[in-house]
Design a protein around this motif. Sequence first.
Motif: not given
Length: 267
Positions: A139-147, A170-173, A177-182
Amino acid sequence: MNGDARAVVRLEAVTHWYGAGGRPARPVLADFSLLAAPGEWLCVLGPSGCGKTTLLNLVAGFFAPRRGKVLCGGRSVAGPGPDRAVVFQEATLFPWLTVAGNVGFGLKRQGLRGEAHDAAVAREIARMGLSGHAGKYPHALSGGMRQRVAIARVLALSPAVLLLDEPFSALDLPTRERLQDELLAIWAETGATVLHVTHSVEEAAYCGDRVLVMPRAGGGCVEEVSVDIPRPRARLGREVMGLEARLRHALRACLLQTPAATEEGKS
């Protein structure tokens, strides 16, 4: 892990429909075959309802096909297994567990304990850029961090096959893109086979070694597009943009097909 290195995925003449009783007029998948080579990033592109997630669930072993065979590493898929791991569209985390607890959940179920467990968890947390957040709850994490946590939990198991069910949609652009690269960088390190379902032409063009373009459920032909663009790719580069245009054209062509038109074409 299955017998061969990083596991081949094969579907042979798979037909699947939902609901009890006899076969409906338009199954979700009909005589569908697929081969994903070891270490390949295979994207499956198509509109909602075309059977992308059904395909992924069959490979995951969440249910069996009505007809045909699903194999991984040369063995029939009879249910979920540690050789195949799924990253869902929404991060499915346990809210009562911390980041470290979520990442290590599967490892504990496999019997890993003590220093080996802690080292594996720390490694995946660091690899996903979550250092300093191990003690936080979802609950303390952003959507990107949860993913990121959901992906780390999967990678901790070192699966031969990684199944991606629109995990970035479901993530912002910038986060997407950052998660795709990682994840692309991690895939290059691990050599896992990736089966990635998406409705994003841009994502398929940027990530895939090969793209299958699916028509609406029940009709039309699957179009296969091979990708020979070297990595790393430039998102706005000429080659990627050209591939996007080609995939858009293929997707539109598939959407125009209907079961009736396909049958008439065969006669």
